[in-house]
Design a protein around this motif. Sequence first.
Motif, PDB file in Angstrom:
ATOM      1  N   VAL A 351       0.850  -1.192   0.000  1.00  0.00           N
ATOM      2  CA  VAL A 351       0.000   0.000   0.000  1.00  0.00           C
ATOM      3  C   VAL A 351       0.887   1.243   0.000  1.00  0.00           C
ATOM      4  CG1 VAL A 351      -1.758   1.320   1.228  1.00  0.00           C
ATOM      5  CG2 VAL A 351      -1.877  -1.187   1.183  1.00  0.00           C
ATOM      6  N   ASP A 352       0.706   2.045  -1.033  1.00  0.00           N
ATOM      7  CA  ASP A 352       1.483   3.286  -1.153  1.00  0.00           C
ATOM      8  C   ASP A 352       0.590   4.451  -0.756  1.00  0.00           C
ATOM      9  OD1 ASP A 352       3.543   5.128  -1.969  1.00  0.00           O
ATOM     10  OD2 ASP A 352       2.318   5.531  -3.746  1.00  0.00           O
ATOM     11  N   LYS A 353       0.812   4.963   0.461  1.00  0.00           N
ATOM     12  CA  LYS A 353       0.089   6.137   0.929  1.00  0.00           C
ATOM     13  C   LYS A 353       0.994   6.917   1.876  1.00  0.00           C
ATOM     14  CE  LYS A 353      -1.961   3.930   5.001  1.00  0.00           C
ATOM     15  NZ  LYS A 353      -3.221   3.630   5.717  1.00  0.00           N
ATOM     16  N   ASP A 367       6.773  13.071   1.363  1.00  0.00           N
ATOM     17  CA  ASP A 367       5.819  13.123   0.260  1.00  0.00           C
ATOM     18  C   ASP A 367       6.312  12.251  -0.885  1.00  0.00           C
ATOM     19  OD1 ASP A 367       4.321  15.043   1.644  1.00  0.00           O
ATOM     20  OD2 ASP A 367       5.543  16.682   0.802  1.00  0.00           O
ATOM     21  N   ASN A 368       5.377  11.819  -1.726  1.00  0.00           N
ATOM     22  CA  ASN A 368       5.754  11.237  -3.009  1.00  0.00           C
ATOM     23  C   ASN A 368       5.962  12.370  -4.018  1.00  0.00           C
ATOM     24  OD1 ASN A 368       5.549   8.691  -1.993  1.00  0.00           O
ATOM     25  ND2 ASN A 368       3.844   8.040  -3.297  1.00  0.00           N
ATOM     26  N   TYR A 369       6.638  12.071  -5.094  1.00  0.00           N
ATOM     27  CA  TYR A 369       6.857  13.065  -6.136  1.00  0.00           C
ATOM     28  C   TYR A 369       5.503  13.520  -6.705  1.00  0.00           C
ATOM     29  CZ  TYR A 369       8.269  15.193 -10.543  1.00  0.00           C
ATOM     30  OH  TYR A 369       8.440  16.054 -11.581  1.00  0.00           O
ATOM     31  N   ALA A 370       5.345  14.824  -6.806  1.00  0.00           N
ATOM     32  CA  ALA A 370       4.113  15.441  -7.318  1.00  0.00           C
ATOM     33  C   ALA A 370       2.902  15.083  -6.464  1.00  0.00           C
ATOM     34  CB  ALA A 370       3.868  15.045  -8.769  1.00  0.00           C
ATOM     35  N   ASP A 371       3.178  14.660  -5.229  1.00  0.00           N
ATOM     36  CA  ASP A 371       2.115  14.303  -4.275  1.00  0.00           C
ATOM     37  C   ASP A 371       1.167  13.255  -4.858  1.00  0.00           C
ATOM     38  OD1 ASP A 371       1.302  14.728  -1.654  1.00  0.00           O
ATOM     39  OD2 ASP A 371      -0.359  16.019  -2.271  1.00  0.00           O
ATOM     40  N   TYR A 372       1.779  12.289  -5.588  1.00  0.00           N
ATOM     41  CA  TYR A 372       0.997  11.233  -6.251  1.00  0.00           C
ATOM     42  C   TYR A 372       1.166   9.928  -5.490  1.00  0.00           C
ATOM     43  CZ  TYR A 372      -0.359   7.728  -9.703  1.00  0.00           C
ATOM     44  OH  TYR A 372      -0.947   6.666 -10.343  1.00  0.00           O
ATOM     45  N   TYR A 373       0.031   9.263  -5.121  1.00  0.00           N
ATOM     46  CA  TYR A 373       0.050   8.009  -4.354  1.00  0.00           C
ATOM     47  C   TYR A 373      -0.766   6.964  -5.107  1.00  0.00           C
ATOM     48  CZ  TYR A 373       1.612  11.316  -0.866  1.00  0.00           C
ATOM     49  OH  TYR A 373       2.293  12.314  -0.211  1.00  0.00           O
ATOM     50  N   SER A 386       9.336   5.020  -8.508  1.00  0.00           N
ATOM     51  CA  SER A 386      10.112   5.670  -7.442  1.00  0.00           C
ATOM     52  C   SER A 386       9.203   6.239  -6.349  1.00  0.00           C
ATOM     53  CB  SER A 386      10.990   6.786  -8.028  1.00  0.00           C
ATOM     54  OG  SER A 386      11.909   7.238  -7.072  1.00  0.00           O
ATOM     55  N   LEU A 387       8.354   5.383  -5.805  1.00  0.00           N
ATOM     56  CA  LEU A 387       7.382   5.799  -4.791  1.00  0.00           C
ATOM     57  C   LEU A 387       8.062   5.847  -3.423  1.00  0.00           C
ATOM     58  CD1 LEU A 387       4.391   3.560  -5.965  1.00  0.00           C
ATOM     59  CD2 LEU A 387       4.852   5.970  -6.554  1.00  0.00           C
ATOM     60  N   ASN A 388       8.144   7.035  -2.823  1.00  0.00           N
ATOM     61  CA  ASN A 388       8.854   7.206  -1.557  1.00  0.00           C
ATOM     62  C   ASN A 388       8.212   6.429  -0.409  1.00  0.00           C
ATOM     63  OD1 ASN A 388      10.722   8.882  -2.746  1.00  0.00           O
ATOM     64  ND2 ASN A 388       9.687  10.794  -2.115  1.00  0.00           N
ATOM     65  N   ASN A 389       6.904   6.560  -0.265  1.00  0.00           N
ATOM     66  CA  ASN A 389       6.243   5.937   0.888  1.00  0.00           C
ATOM     67  C   ASN A 389       6.223   4.415   0.779  1.00  0.00           C
ATOM     68  OD1 ASN A 389       4.817   7.942   2.954  1.00  0.00           O
ATOM     69  ND2 ASN A 389       4.871   8.926   0.933  1.00  0.00           N
ATOM     70  N   ALA A 390       6.021   3.900  -0.429  1.00  0.00           N
ATOM     71  CA  ALA A 390       6.051   2.450  -0.607  1.00  0.00           C
ATOM     72  C   ALA A 390       7.449   1.914  -0.304  1.00  0.00           C
ATOM     73  CB  ALA A 390       5.637   2.094  -2.031  1.00  0.00           C
ATOM     74  N   THR A 391       8.473   2.657  -0.673  1.00  0.00           N
ATOM     75  CA  THR A 391       9.850   2.220  -0.452  1.00  0.00           C
ATOM     76  C   THR A 391      10.179   2.198   1.031  1.00  0.00           C
ATOM     77  OG1 THR A 391      10.533   3.120  -2.600  1.00  0.00           O
ATOM     78  CG2 THR A 391      12.269   2.718  -0.985  1.00  0.00           C
ATOM     79  N   ILE A 392       9.769   3.227   1.783  1.00  0.00           N
ATOM     80  CA  ILE A 392      10.044   3.251   3.221  1.00  0.00           C
ATOM     81  C   ILE A 392       9.313   2.102   3.918  1.00  0.00           C
ATOM     82  CG2 ILE A 392       9.667   4.540   5.360  1.00  0.00           C
ATOM     83  CD1 ILE A 392      10.249   7.085   3.869  1.00  0.00           C
ATOM     84  N   LYS A 393       8.067   1.852   3.532  1.00  0.00           N
ATOM     85  CA  LYS A 393       7.313   0.750   4.134  1.00  0.00           C
ATOM     86  C   LYS A 393       8.015  -0.585   3.869  1.00  0.00           C
ATOM     87  CE  LYS A 393       3.639  -1.173   6.031  1.00  0.00           C
ATOM     88  NZ  LYS A 393       3.944  -2.604   5.899  1.00  0.00           N
ATOM     89  N   LEU A 394       8.499  -0.770   2.667  1.00  0.00           N
ATOM     90  CA  LEU A 394       9.194  -2.003   2.313  1.00  0.00           C
ATOM     91  C   LEU A 394      10.494  -2.140   3.110  1.00  0.00           C
ATOM     92  CD1 LEU A 394       8.560  -4.269   0.260  1.00  0.00           C
ATOM     93  CD2 LEU A 394      10.192  -3.172  -1.282  1.00  0.00           C
ATOM     94  N   ALA A 395      11.218  -1.021   3.315  1.00  0.00           N
ATOM     95  CA  ALA A 395      12.470  -1.048   4.066  1.00  0.00           C
ATOM     96  C   ALA A 395      12.220  -1.386   5.525  1.00  0.00           C
ATOM     97  CB  ALA A 395      13.168   0.306   3.954  1.00  0.00           C
TER      98      ALA A 395
END
Length: 456
Positions: A351-353, A367-373, A386-395
Amino acid sequence: MKTKLLFAFILSSFLILAVYMLHESLHSYYVYKAKPLKQIAYNEKRENSRLQLSLYGGQLIYVKQFAFVNELRPDDIDTDLVHALNIVFSENGYKNIFAYYVDNYFPSLSAGWENDYLKKAALHYLNKNYKKKDLCLYYLNRIKFSDNIRGIGGLSLYLFNRKFGALDLKSKVYLLAYTVNFTENGGKAFAGLSRQADSVLWQMFTNHIIDYGVYRNAVETVINFNVYRDFKNERYLPLVRKVEKELERKSINYKSGMYKVKLTLKQDLNIALADKLNKYLEGKQAGLEAAYILINYEKGSIEALYGTESFSYKDGLSRAWKMKRQTGSIFKPLVYVTAFETGVKPYDYIVDKQREYKIPSVIYSPDNYADYYMGKTYVRNGLVFSLNNATIKLALDAGLNNVAETAERFGLAPVKPYLSMPLGSNPFSVLDTAETYTVFANKGIKRDVSLIASIT
């Protein structure tokens, strides 16, 4: 009568013996006082360490304590060249090379008849103990032109980048004239050496040493110099230091010995890429800095590197390995490698949010780039987009420490495992990052990246 004849015979024999003994005594005295050639040495001191870079064949060569030395062998000099050298000596006031050695290596004890006798004895000594060819080789191999150029063979390497035996006749005669001019005039008449070489060739022809065809071919030959270029500029010192550190890692004691290190850098490629980078930056904002590095991932060789110049990086090279900046999204693939090693599959869901993470005294919420989730999506999309929030959750699911260990196995170290680490907040150089990506290119195999192509 018989008594008188016997007396006369004895007296004449005594006189002949006395003259012979006097001759031998003077000759022995001369040889004792003289300096036999076999005792002549370079009289050299060990040179200090020299660090330099040279450009050869489109590649940079790092040189340590390197001297141009290539001792001539008997096969390298024929009878024609012996005659040519004697002609050069005759143009400098000597009858031949024997006369040169008599005047320069045998002492003049006094003026008058004794000096004349000693010169004759010297010529006798040289003719008895040395052949012309051997004496020429001795002379040509023992001249020290500078601290790092020794012998006519070394001079040939320096001026032509070729061994003496591989040169054409005119170039060889030129070097002979150069050598005699150096020993006799201290190099003050170098400007006329080409004309002198032509003059020597003409005399060789008129004295029937070479035929007309050889003479004509020689005088029509254009001498092509390929002088060794030595980069001692401070611009290259950071690169030299970088090579030294690599030599240390390879347990090579670069502070002793004499060797040449050929680098993997391709100068022509470096120039072309640097030109493209500078042209690209021309239309960008003022003060923008950049660096690149090109690695042949199959060989592990660094073939080009460049960085824009600034007050801190004046050399235009060291920015590529000294400047450290946050890697940003370039770091993200290491997060996904770690997750895949723990069993996550590319088509699993995540889940990318936007999320909030409470850490002491602050809330971290990227935030994700361009505030897109993307909401519920495939794991692979987290990397593709390159989804920031999905990547942090996975890490976090894989473990921040595990991600840091993966990064270090790939070559990025040290890595601090804090929350922003999956998004590339740790600073690394361009070289560190490029070396890490060679592991992906090599399908998971890490090879040492090197600036050194060969050591001789």
